[in-house]
Design a protein around this motif. Structure first.
Motif: not given
Length: 156
Positions: A35, A62, A68, A71, A103, A140-142
């Motif tokens: 991830p 990253n 990721d 946001t 992004t 968004r994901d982390s």
């Protein structure tokens, strides 16, 4: 007849075991991906020149193998924070546009700056060189990432 059936059953079974072994080895060596793993450095906030707003900048790295998306940003209490981007609107003319996300590419760095992506902070806090403010970056994901920005004069 039993030997023929046993041989016929052995082919798919051996194929399945070989595939499972290969996938296990591929995953165990880290090739199945990871991830997003995001860190932030070089946090800066500009000492405001006016009373409308100022901007903060970070370098986001990253080290994962998945993209990721940044946001949003939460800033100091009493101040609105928004992601914004510098947009060319004409010859040597620029404007600010709000963005919903940016992004952070896999195995790459997103460097924020006054001429690209930044965090608009309004109203601007009173700052002296070297002061530090805390921001929380949302992805968004982390999980959220809490970082500090050091006050600098424009151009530093």
């Amino acid at each position: 007849m039993t030997r023929a059936r046993l041989a016929a059953a052995a082919v798919p079974l051996l194929t399945c075991l070989a595939t499972l072994g290969t996938l296990t080895a591929w995953t165990a060596t880290g090739n199945a991906g990871t991830p997003a793993r995001i860190s932030a450095t070089d946090g800066r906030i500009l000492i405001p020149a006016g009373h409308d707003a100022t901007a903060a900048f970070f370098t986001l790295r990253n080290t994962g193998t998945a993209d990721d998306v940044l946001t949003g940003v939460t800033g100091p209490p009493g101040h609105r924070t928004m992601l914004s981007r510098d947009v060319e609107v004409g010859r040597n003319a620029h404007s600010m546009a709000m963005v919903e996300g940016a992004t952070v590419p896999a195995r790459a760095t997103l460097t924020m700056s006054p001429t690209t992506l930044d965090v608009m902070v309004a109203p601007p806090p009173r700052l002296a060189p070297g002061d530090r403010l805390t921001f929380t970056l949302h992805f968004r994901d982390s999980p959220p990432l809490t970082v500090e920005a050091r006050a600098v004069r424009p151009g530093q």
